[in-house]
Design a protein around this motif. Structure first.
Motif, PDB file in Angstrom:
ATOM      1  N   GLY A  76     -46.902  -8.660  74.185  1.00  0.00           N
ATOM      2  CA  GLY A  76     -46.084  -8.299  72.808  1.00  0.00           C
ATOM      3  C   GLY A  76     -46.805  -9.061  71.614  1.00  0.00           C
ATOM      4  N   SER A  77     -47.767  -9.390  71.863  1.00  0.00           N
ATOM      5  CA  SER A  77     -48.851 -10.178  71.232  1.00  0.00           C
ATOM      6  C   SER A  77     -49.621  -9.465  69.854  1.00  0.00           C
ATOM      7  CB  SER A  77     -49.902 -11.024  71.861  1.00  0.00           C
ATOM      8  OG  SER A  77     -50.928 -11.563  70.900  1.00  0.00           O
ATOM      9  N   PRO A  78     -49.262  -9.572  68.630  1.00  0.00           N
ATOM     10  CA  PRO A  78     -49.812  -8.751  67.537  1.00  0.00           C
ATOM     11  C   PRO A  78     -51.435  -8.847  67.610  1.00  0.00           C
ATOM     12  CG  PRO A  78     -47.976  -9.781  66.786  1.00  0.00           C
ATOM     13  CD  PRO A  78     -48.138 -10.511  68.043  1.00  0.00           C
ATOM     14  N   PRO A  79     -51.873 -10.376  67.932  1.00  0.00           N
ATOM     15  CA  PRO A  79     -53.431 -10.475  68.030  1.00  0.00           C
ATOM     16  C   PRO A  79     -54.123  -9.631  69.001  1.00  0.00           C
ATOM     17  CG  PRO A  79     -52.368 -12.614  67.710  1.00  0.00           C
ATOM     18  CD  PRO A  79     -51.557 -11.648  67.703  1.00  0.00           C
ATOM     19  N   LEU A  80     -53.606  -9.734  70.380  1.00  0.00           N
ATOM     20  CA  LEU A  80     -54.133  -8.904  71.574  1.00  0.00           C
ATOM     21  C   LEU A  80     -53.906  -7.376  71.228  1.00  0.00           C
ATOM     22  CD1 LEU A  80     -53.454 -10.991  74.648  1.00  0.00           C
ATOM     23  CD2 LEU A  80     -55.719 -10.581  73.284  1.00  0.00           C
ATOM     24  N   LEU A  81     -52.701  -7.039  70.798  1.00  0.00           N
ATOM     25  CA  LEU A  81     -52.463  -5.529  70.709  1.00  0.00           C
ATOM     26  C   LEU A  81     -53.568  -4.893  69.409  1.00  0.00           C
ATOM     27  CD1 LEU A  81     -48.535  -5.571  70.820  1.00  0.00           C
ATOM     28  CD2 LEU A  81     -49.978  -4.657  72.284  1.00  0.00           C
ATOM     29  N   ALA A  82     -53.732  -5.559  68.636  1.00  0.00           N
ATOM     30  CA  ALA A  82     -54.671  -5.352  67.520  1.00  0.00           C
ATOM     31  C   ALA A  82     -56.163  -4.992  68.147  1.00  0.00           C
ATOM     32  CB  ALA A  82     -54.646  -6.263  66.403  1.00  0.00           C
ATOM     33  N   ASP A  84     -56.768  -3.548  70.837  1.00  0.00           N
ATOM     34  CA  ASP A  84     -56.905  -2.233  71.484  1.00  0.00           C
ATOM     35  C   ASP A  84     -57.621  -2.248  72.826  1.00  0.00           C
ATOM     36  OD1 ASP A  84     -56.294   0.369  72.332  1.00  0.00           O
ATOM     37  OD2 ASP A  84     -57.604   0.994  70.880  1.00  0.00           O
ATOM     38  N   LEU A  85     -57.265  -3.560  73.635  1.00  0.00           N
ATOM     39  CA  LEU A  85     -58.001  -3.607  74.786  1.00  0.00           C
ATOM     40  C   LEU A  85     -58.019  -2.446  75.952  1.00  0.00           C
ATOM     41  CD1 LEU A  85     -57.703  -7.404  75.607  1.00  0.00           C
ATOM     42  CD2 LEU A  85     -59.608  -6.430  74.283  1.00  0.00           C
ATOM     43  N   GLU A  86     -57.001  -1.682  75.495  1.00  0.00           N
ATOM     44  CA  GLU A  86     -56.869  -0.467  76.640  1.00  0.00           C
ATOM     45  C   GLU A  86     -57.976   0.555  76.443  1.00  0.00           C
ATOM     46  OE1 GLU A  86     -54.575  -1.861  75.166  1.00  0.00           O
ATOM     47  OE2 GLU A  86     -52.887  -2.513  76.437  1.00  0.00           O
ATOM     48  N   ALA A  87     -58.645   0.549  75.272  1.00  0.00           N
ATOM     49  CA  ALA A  87     -59.861   1.400  75.017  1.00  0.00           C
ATOM     50  C   ALA A  87     -61.004   0.835  75.687  1.00  0.00           C
ATOM     51  CB  ALA A  87     -59.877   1.476  73.395  1.00  0.00           C
ATOM     52  N   HIS A  88     -61.045  -0.336  76.015  1.00  0.00           N
ATOM     53  CA  HIS A  88     -62.280  -0.866  76.719  1.00  0.00           C
ATOM     54  C   HIS A  88     -61.876  -1.202  78.205  1.00  0.00           C
ATOM     55  CE1 HIS A  88     -64.193  -1.324  72.749  1.00  0.00           C
ATOM     56  NE2 HIS A  88     -62.713  -1.446  72.287  1.00  0.00           N
ATOM     57  N   GLY A  89     -61.051  -0.507  78.821  1.00  0.00           N
ATOM     58  CA  GLY A  89     -60.868  -0.221  80.198  1.00  0.00           C
ATOM     59  C   GLY A  89     -59.755  -1.011  80.986  1.00  0.00           C
ATOM     60  N   ASP A 245     -62.854  -9.516  80.984  1.00  0.00           N
ATOM     61  CA  ASP A 245     -63.974  -8.382  81.192  1.00  0.00           C
ATOM     62  C   ASP A 245     -63.896  -7.226  79.813  1.00  0.00           C
ATOM     63  OD1 ASP A 245     -64.968  -9.768  83.157  1.00  0.00           O
ATOM     64  OD2 ASP A 245     -64.247  -8.047  84.625  1.00  0.00           O
ATOM     65  N   ALA A 246     -62.523  -6.905  79.605  1.00  0.00           N
ATOM     66  CA  ALA A 246     -62.299  -5.973  78.536  1.00  0.00           C
ATOM     67  C   ALA A 246     -62.641  -6.703  77.095  1.00  0.00           C
ATOM     68  CB  ALA A 246     -60.733  -5.679  78.435  1.00  0.00           C
ATOM     69  N   LEU A 247     -62.302  -8.008  77.043  1.00  0.00           N
ATOM     70  CA  LEU A 247     -62.729  -8.584  75.898  1.00  0.00           C
ATOM     71  C   LEU A 247     -64.216  -8.794  75.817  1.00  0.00           C
ATOM     72  CD1 LEU A 247     -60.051 -11.752  75.727  1.00  0.00           C
ATOM     73  CD2 LEU A 247     -60.239  -9.893  74.126  1.00  0.00           C
ATOM     74  N   VAL A 248     -65.112  -9.070  76.684  1.00  0.00           N
ATOM     75  CA  VAL A 248     -66.461  -9.071  76.785  1.00  0.00           C
ATOM     76  C   VAL A 248     -66.969  -7.637  76.371  1.00  0.00           C
ATOM     77  CG1 VAL A 248     -68.630  -9.467  77.969  1.00  0.00           C
ATOM     78  CG2 VAL A 248     -66.465 -10.856  78.161  1.00  0.00           C
ATOM     79  N   ARG A 249     -66.444  -6.606  76.852  1.00  0.00           N
ATOM     80  CA  ARG A 249     -66.873  -5.247  76.745  1.00  0.00           C
ATOM     81  C   ARG A 249     -66.700  -4.943  75.336  1.00  0.00           C
ATOM     82  NH1 ARG A 249     -65.162  -4.148  82.143  1.00  0.00           N
ATOM     83  NH2 ARG A 249     -62.829  -3.609  81.196  1.00  0.00           N
ATOM     84  N   ARG A 250     -65.589  -5.104  74.501  1.00  0.00           N
ATOM     85  CA  ARG A 250     -65.229  -4.901  73.177  1.00  0.00           C
ATOM     86  C   ARG A 250     -66.271  -5.775  72.541  1.00  0.00           C
ATOM     87  NH1 ARG A 250     -62.550  -6.253  68.625  1.00  0.00           N
ATOM     88  NH2 ARG A 250     -61.352  -4.732  67.578  1.00  0.00           N
ATOM     89  N   LEU A 251     -66.692  -6.801  72.614  1.00  0.00           N
ATOM     90  CA  LEU A 251     -67.670  -7.657  71.763  1.00  0.00           C
ATOM     91  C   LEU A 251     -68.934  -6.951  71.943  1.00  0.00           C
ATOM     92  CD1 LEU A 251     -67.769 -10.168  70.105  1.00  0.00           C
ATOM     93  CD2 LEU A 251     -68.590 -11.342  72.225  1.00  0.00           C
ATOM     94  N   GLY A 252     -69.332  -6.524  73.141  1.00  0.00           N
ATOM     95  CA  GLY A 252     -70.554  -5.471  73.204  1.00  0.00           C
ATOM     96  C   GLY A 252     -71.758  -6.421  72.756  1.00  0.00           C
ATOM     97  N   SER A 253     -72.654  -5.540  72.207  1.00  0.00           N
ATOM     98  CA  SER A 253     -73.882  -6.144  71.443  1.00  0.00           C
ATOM     99  C   SER A 253     -73.757  -6.775  70.161  1.00  0.00           C
ATOM    100  CB  SER A 253     -75.030  -5.195  71.558  1.00  0.00           C
ATOM    101  OG  SER A 253     -74.534  -4.115  70.582  1.00  0.00           O
TER     102      SER A 253
END
Length: 537
Positions: A76-82, A84-89, A245-253
């Motif tokens: 339910g967290s607005p910060p995490l939902l924003a 979109d970690l599902e787009a990063h696996g 891992d999804a947070l790290v992938r989203r951060l990327g390069s």
């Protein structure tokens, strides 16, 4: 992928340094990178994620979450939902049922994502409680969008708070405020007639370090109950590590994430944070901000020289109160736990054992509870990838008194409590011991060894008690991410809004850093913070 490795090379300069790669630190790094900032995340251990990690610690093929495991606040967290970690696996899954409270006599109260099933379970304890639950939940659904925004954004929550007040109206707004102040025992008696619903609320309140008769415990219990009804208690497919891992992938390069980079000093000059020094002597300069995803006492008592802080802040910090110590046991089971009630077999989270009042009283008195209250997690029930087919990855945790002196954990007390936990498991699931293939015990010493931020086994960055929330978290006057040091921001669960995997503390710190450097208005923001800090300290 982000560049990961040990800190090497000469002094470098980035826009922002984030100390700690827990989920709050990684959320902050992502938001800063989204704004175009160059970010370096420095993690002191060899592992990313802090309390959001998983590993095979019992037996091969049995995946355990090392600390946090179920994520109603994430859902339910607005910060995490924003983000979109599902787009990063990241993929979520659910146990068939959300939470069950198992009574010693075999009765059970079950919270299900199916409202009718929850109501039916509670109705068995007291006629009318099913309808009462429906009414409480209907009110939640009306207020939820702006309520979560109010709880998870910087204090005071002006925009979300105004919207919430407009939706609720004066009368319901006052009642809602009271709901977040009353003890769980009182709230349960006011809302319901039967033990089923009442003890569900009490058990959920005990996910914090609050006792059933503590102020604010009712609000925490009600919040988790309503989140569970709406969103369930989801888990990531493949373990808690998948969130990290999804947070790290989203951060990327766009950012650098480094392990083995223990920060031992925040460099301050002229009242401003300039960067950090690592334990190996290397420096990382910060053009714009330093964000600390570490406990408040670590930041203010260890990482900053006291000459750079107001004396009053340091005195106030002497009254900082940690949450209770934690004991967690993980098991690899050859089959599902044989619970007294088959109704709880499908629940991801189970509450069992103890008179909650006596349990809380023992902890408050510094005694190890003889009959510990247990939170139990059936991970394979929630996510079949966690262990081989037909088996179960299962854990239980309970709280212990904090040690009299920091770092001096009573090893004998831990051993005694392990025996009491397993005895409670055998009583509530006869035949449990015959299913145990392997066991892993994490007492306070083991938890802090894995994650230095879990000081003496405290998992929420400080008590959830009312006197250390909002404007008083972590101490009086620091209800926001800003600190008395310009361009230094507290981004951990020691900051408002506190513990739980919702990312709000990291998001709030990132937004404060961005506001500090907003064109034309940044200096006005900084002047306002200085004025407020001067008035308080």
């Amino acid at each position: 992928m982000s560049r990961q490795g040990k800190l090497r090379g000469m002094t470098e300069t980035v826009d922002a340094v984030v100390i700690g790669a827990g989920h709050n630190g990684l959320v902050a790094a992502n938001l800063l990178a989204d704004a175009g900032w160059d970010v370096a995340v420095l993690e002191g251990t060899e592992h990313l994620g802090g309390a959001v990690r998983s590993a095979e610690i019992t037996a091969p093929g049995f995946l355990s979450d090392l600390c946090s495991a179920f994520y109603p606040l994430s859902a339910g967290s607005p910060p995490l939902l924003a983000l979109d970690l599902e787009a990063h696996g990241l993929r979520w899954t659910h146990a068939p049922e959300v939470v069950a409270h198992l009574f010693p006599d075999g009765r059970s109260a079950v919270l299900s994502r199916e409202l009718d099933l929850t109501a039916e379970s509670l109705e068995r304890f007291a006629p009318g409680d099913g309808q009462r639950w429906r009414e409480v939940y209907a009110q939640w659904r009306r207020l939820e969008p702006d309520l979560l925004g109010s709880l998870l954004t910087p204090f005071p929550p002006i925009r979300a708070g105004v919207r919430l007040a407009a939706t609720a109206g004066l009368g319901d707004m006052l009642r809602l405020a009271r709901r977040f102040l009353v003890p769980a025992g009182v709230l349960g008696e006011e809302l319901f007639q039967g033990d089923g619903a009442r003890l569900l609320l009490t058990g959920l309140a005990l996910h914090t370090d609050l006792a059933p008769d503590d102020a604010a415990s009712g609000g925490f219990g009600w919040l988790l109950a309503m989140l569970g009804q709406q969103h369930g208690f989801p888990v990531p497919v493949g373990g808690a590590q998948q969130i990290t891992d999804a947070l790290v992938r989203r951060l990327g390069s766009r950012g650098t994430v480094r392990t083995g980079a223990m920060v031992d000093r925040v460099i301050v000059a002229g009242g401003r944070a300039l960067g950090v020094r690592c334990a190996d002597g290397r420096f990382v300069r910060a053009r714009r901000a330093v964000l600390a995803d570490v406990p408040a006492p670590t930041l203010y008592q260890t990482l900053i020289l006291k000459d750079h802080l107001p004396a009053r802040l340091l005195r106030d910090l002497e009254g900082f109160r940690w949450d209770n110590a934690t004991l967690k046991i993980d098991w690899a089971l050859s089959g599902p736990a044989p619970w007294l009630s088959p109704d709880v077999a499908g629940a991801g989270t189970i509450h069992l054992g103890a008179d909650p009042q006596r349990y809380a009283a023992d902890l408050a008195a510094g005694r190890a509870p003889e009959d510990p209250f247990l939170l139990v997690g059936q991970m394979t029930t929630a996510d079949p990838t966690r262990s081989p087919a037909g088996t179960e990855t299962l854990w239980a945790y309970t709280h212990l008194p904090r040690p009299a002196k920091p770092g001096e954990v009573d090893a004998e007390m831990v051993r005694t409590q392990v025996e009491r936990v397993e005895d409670a498991m055998r009583r509530h699931a006869p035949g449990f011991a015959d299913l145990v293939l392997a066991r892993h015990v994490s007492g306070p010493a083991e938890l802090v060894a894995k994650n230095p931020s879990l000081v003496d086994g405290a998992i929420n960055g400080g008590t959830a008690a009312a006197h250390q929330q909002l404007l008083w978290r972590p101490v009086t006057g620091l209800g926001r991410a800003d600190t008395p040091v310009d361009r230094l921001f507290l981004a951990s669960s020691s900051a408002h809004p506190g513990g739980g995997v919702h990312g709000a503390a990291g998001a709030n710190a990132a937004r404060a850093a961005l506001a500090r450097h907003r064109p034309l208005l940044g200096d006005v923001y900084a002047a306002g913070v200085r004025k407020a800090m001067k008035a308080i300290y």
